[in-house]
Design a protein around this motif. Structure first.
Motif, mmCIF file in Angstrom:
data_model
loop_
_atom_site.group_PDB
_atom_site.id
_atom_site.type_symbol
_atom_site.label_atom_id
_atom_site.label_comp_id
_atom_site.label_asym_id
_atom_site.label_seq_id
_atom_site.Cartn_x
_atom_site.Cartn_y
_atom_site.Cartn_z
ATOM 1 N N LEU A 149 32.719 0.321 -15.198
ATOM 2 C CA LEU A 149 32.749 1.835 -15.603
ATOM 3 C C LEU A 149 31.792 1.941 -16.956
ATOM 4 O O LEU A 149 32.252 1.380 -17.953
ATOM 5 N N LEU A 150 31.112 3.038 -16.874
ATOM 6 C CA LEU A 150 30.414 3.335 -18.083
ATOM 7 C C LEU A 150 30.784 4.798 -18.479
ATOM 8 O O LEU A 150 30.874 5.811 -17.598
ATOM 9 N N ILE A 151 31.465 4.706 -19.772
ATOM 10 C CA ILE A 151 31.801 6.173 -20.464
ATOM 11 C C ILE A 151 30.766 6.480 -21.388
ATOM 12 O O ILE A 151 30.652 5.799 -22.531
ATOM 13 N N ALA A 152 30.122 7.643 -21.113
ATOM 14 C CA ALA A 152 28.841 7.884 -22.131
ATOM 15 C C ALA A 152 29.037 9.396 -22.614
ATOM 16 O O ALA A 152 29.400 10.351 -22.039
ATOM 17 N N ALA A 153 28.833 9.482 -24.132
ATOM 18 C CA ALA A 153 28.737 10.851 -24.703
ATOM 19 C C ALA A 153 27.516 11.462 -24.061
ATOM 20 O O ALA A 153 26.377 10.896 -23.780
#
Length: 248
Positions: A149-153
């Motif tokens: 999982l990638l959580i990106a602003a």
């Protein structure tokens, strides 16, 4: 009968679809780019959609309206689960299957070199799924199970030109802005982690202080889950440099 029901000011609606996502009864759909109350008898009058609207386009009114029909809502939900429907922005789509995810590392070097040579022109998107906005994505979406999982602003995609190649490839991507979205991301992240077998978590945020909320929410969700999930945080400077990641 006279009862409390929502009213949508279409002049104020910006078409984001957040209200349609928040309406558990399916009373709101996006039509011609604006939120629309499709049936009075689908609206229960509780107003879960009100706090979700960023422009204040939704309010309560008291007027002649059909009574809330719980059975009709249940039938509509069942029909949508079989045939698809609801807000187009929330309809699940998987662009890259598991085989593509597993082979990403092997093909990364060659593809990265080609992308570097042409400055990114014509490079394919590495987005694996839709939706990708944190507030729109269902926590139980099938693409989460077994995912990196990638959580990106939001701003990282504009400040860092190679976000697709360096971070999105092989990962399920979620984007959001902790300053502009009036929600606690930790709750949504926690639900995603609890419901799915997440293999790893990467947070990519900007160096500005307000972006720290994204990292903090992810760390709280991880801590509350009780699961050991390899994680890292990468910080992007406003001039597009990568600041050394911290690994958890």
């Amino acid at each position: 009968m006279q009862r409390k029901i929502i009213n949508i000011d279409k002049e104020k609606c910006n078409g984001c679809g957040a209200c349609a996502s928040a309406c558990h009864e399916g009373a709101i759909e996006m039509r011609d780019g604006v939120a629309t109350l499709i049936r009075d008898d689908y609206c229960d009058g509780f107003g879960d959609c009100l706090p979700a609207c960023p422009t204040g386009a939704i309010s309560f009114t008291v007027r002649e309206a059909a009574a809330y029909d719980e059975e009709a809502v249940a039938r509509a939900k069942q029909a949508k689960s079989v045939h698809g429907g609801g807000c187009p922005g929330q309809r699940i789509r998987i662009m890259h299957e598991e085989s593509a995810r597993k082979s990403a590392a092997a093909q990364g070097a060659a593809d990265g070199a080609a992308t570097a040579n042409d400055g990114g022109a014509g490079a394919p998107s590495e987005l694996m799924q839709w939706p990708c906005q944190i507030r729109l994505v269902p926590a139980g979406a099938p693409f989460f199970d077994g995912a990196d999982l990638l959580i990106a602003a939001d701003c990282t995609a504009y400040a860092y030109a190679s976000l697709h190649r360096d971070f999105m490839r092989g990962r399920v991507t979620l984007i959001g802005c902790p300053k502009l979205d009036p929600v606690d991301y930790a709750e949504k992240f926690g639900e995603i982690i609890a419901k799915n077998d997440i293999r790893s978590l990467t947070v990519v945020r900007m160096e500005v202080p307000c972006c720290g909320g994204l990292e903090a929410a992810a760390r709280r969700a991880l801590a509350a889950s009780g699961k050991f999930i390899p994680s890292q945080v990468v910080i992007i400077s406003t001039d597009g440099r990568t600041i050394a990641p911290s690994v958890g």
